[in-house]
Design a protein around this motif. Structure first.
Motif, mmCIF file in Angstrom:
data_model
loop_
_atom_site.group_PDB
_atom_site.id
_atom_site.type_symbol
_atom_site.label_atom_id
_atom_site.label_comp_id
_atom_site.label_asym_id
_atom_site.label_seq_id
_atom_site.Cartn_x
_atom_site.Cartn_y
_atom_site.Cartn_z
ATOM 1 N N MET A 21 0.820 -1.220 0.000
ATOM 2 C CA MET A 21 0.000 0.000 0.000
ATOM 3 C C MET A 21 0.853 1.269 0.000
ATOM 4 O O MET A 21 0.482 2.264 -0.611
ATOM 5 C CB MET A 21 -0.985 0.000 1.169
ATOM 6 N N CYS A 22 1.990 1.225 0.642
ATOM 7 C CA CYS A 22 2.907 2.368 0.596
ATOM 8 C C CYS A 22 3.435 2.539 -0.828
ATOM 9 O O CYS A 22 3.474 3.653 -1.355
ATOM 10 C CB CYS A 22 4.055 2.155 1.578
ATOM 11 N N PHE A 23 3.804 1.441 -1.457
ATOM 12 C CA PHE A 23 4.319 1.476 -2.826
ATOM 13 C C PHE A 23 3.261 1.978 -3.803
ATOM 14 O O PHE A 23 3.566 2.726 -4.734
ATOM 15 C CB PHE A 23 4.826 0.088 -3.223
ATOM 16 N N VAL A 24 2.013 1.603 -3.574
ATOM 17 C CA VAL A 24 0.910 2.072 -4.421
ATOM 18 C C VAL A 24 0.814 3.593 -4.370
ATOM 19 O O VAL A 24 0.544 4.242 -5.388
ATOM 20 C CB VAL A 24 -0.414 1.402 -4.008
ATOM 21 N N HIS A 25 1.071 4.183 -3.217
ATOM 22 C CA HIS A 25 1.030 5.644 -3.108
ATOM 23 C C HIS A 25 2.150 6.296 -3.918
ATOM 24 O O HIS A 25 1.966 7.366 -4.479
ATOM 25 C CB HIS A 25 1.075 6.076 -1.639
ATOM 26 N N VAL A 26 3.297 5.652 -3.979
ATOM 27 C CA VAL A 26 4.379 6.158 -4.836
ATOM 28 C C VAL A 26 3.906 6.177 -6.286
ATOM 29 O O VAL A 26 4.065 7.178 -6.995
ATOM 30 C CB VAL A 26 5.649 5.285 -4.693
ATOM 31 N N LEU A 27 3.320 5.063 -6.719
ATOM 32 C CA LEU A 27 2.861 4.947 -8.103
ATOM 33 C C LEU A 27 1.785 5.976 -8.426
ATOM 34 O O LEU A 27 1.853 6.657 -9.453
ATOM 35 C CB LEU A 27 2.338 3.531 -8.363
ATOM 36 N N ALA A 28 0.799 6.086 -7.551
ATOM 37 C CA ALA A 28 -0.303 7.024 -7.787
ATOM 38 C C ALA A 28 0.199 8.466 -7.813
ATOM 39 O O ALA A 28 -0.207 9.265 -8.664
ATOM 40 C CB ALA A 28 -1.383 6.847 -6.715
ATOM 41 N N ASN A 29 1.098 8.806 -6.893
ATOM 42 C CA ASN A 29 1.642 10.164 -6.871
ATOM 43 C C ASN A 29 2.494 10.449 -8.093
ATOM 44 O O ASN A 29 2.482 11.569 -8.619
ATOM 45 C CB ASN A 29 2.445 10.394 -5.583
ATOM 46 N N ALA A 30 3.224 9.461 -8.565
ATOM 47 C CA ALA A 30 4.041 9.662 -9.769
ATOM 48 C C ALA A 30 3.156 10.030 -10.956
ATOM 49 O O ALA A 30 3.449 10.986 -11.695
ATOM 50 C CB ALA A 30 4.855 8.409 -10.073
ATOM 51 N N LEU A 31 2.077 9.296 -11.134
ATOM 52 C CA LEU A 31 1.167 9.592 -12.252
ATOM 53 C C LEU A 31 0.485 10.942 -12.075
ATOM 54 O O LEU A 31 0.352 11.708 -13.030
ATOM 55 C CB LEU A 31 0.125 8.484 -12.391
ATOM 56 N N ASP A 32 0.062 11.245 -10.855
ATOM 57 C CA ASP A 32 -0.602 12.525 -10.578
ATOM 58 C C ASP A 32 0.335 13.698 -10.852
ATOM 59 O O ASP A 32 -0.045 14.681 -11.497
ATOM 60 C CB ASP A 32 -1.086 12.547 -9.127
ATOM 61 N N MET A 33 1.563 13.594 -10.386
ATOM 62 C CA MET A 33 2.534 14.671 -10.606
ATOM 63 C C MET A 33 2.848 14.835 -12.088
ATOM 64 O O MET A 33 2.936 15.966 -12.578
ATOM 65 C CB MET A 33 3.809 14.395 -9.806
ATOM 66 N N LYS A 34 3.003 13.720 -12.790
ATOM 67 C CA LYS A 34 3.243 13.788 -14.232
ATOM 68 C C LYS A 34 2.091 14.501 -14.924
ATOM 69 O O LYS A 34 2.305 15.391 -15.755
ATOM 70 C CB LYS A 34 3.416 12.380 -14.804
ATOM 71 N N ASP A 35 0.860 14.116 -14.572
ATOM 72 C CA ASP A 35 -0.322 14.718 -15.189
ATOM 73 C C ASP A 35 -0.433 16.210 -14.893
ATOM 74 O O ASP A 35 -1.032 16.949 -15.671
ATOM 75 C CB ASP A 35 -1.594 14.008 -14.727
#
Length: 115
Positions: free
Chosen positions: A14-28
């Motif tokens: 779940m911590c790793f999922v937050h990294v992934l979600a934030n990466a996409l959000d920041m890119k967008d």
């Protein structure tokens, strides 16, 4: 433009999922963002890349977007994730005693956020 390194260190899914979600959000949102895989997160990435997670699709989206900059050479070997990450095409860095140098990113204006 804001330049961010998301340092994925924790191996909990779940911590790793937050990294992934934030990466996409920041890119967008126009950020220059890169994910660096360290510590136990190298094993989590290897598992997700093999489809061994309900979040494998999210991981694939981040990987396909080119947001994973590297995995730690030393940690990926210690966590027995090296072979899987290599098969996924993830590059390795180890210029700081086997680990990626965060200072090298900071020289180029990146802010480091650790998960």
């Amino acid at each position: 433009m804001k330049k961010i390194i998301l340092l994925a260190f924790e191996g909990k899914e779940m911590c790793f999922v937050h990294v992934l979600a934030n990466a996409l959000d920041m890119k967008d949102k126009g950020f220059e963002v890169k994910v660096v895989l360290e510590g136990a997160a190298t094993a989590t990435a290897a598992q997700m890349g093999n489809g061994d997670s309900p979040f494998a699709g999210l991981y694939a989206e981040v990987k396909d977007a080119g947001l994973i900059d590297c995995a730690c050479l030393a940690c990926s070997k210690k966590m027995e994730a090296y072979d899987d990450l290599e098969k996924q095409g993830i590059p390795f860095k180890g210029e700081m005693k086997g680990h990626p140098s965060l200072a090298d990113y900071m020289v180029y204006g990146f802010q480091v956020i650790t998960f």
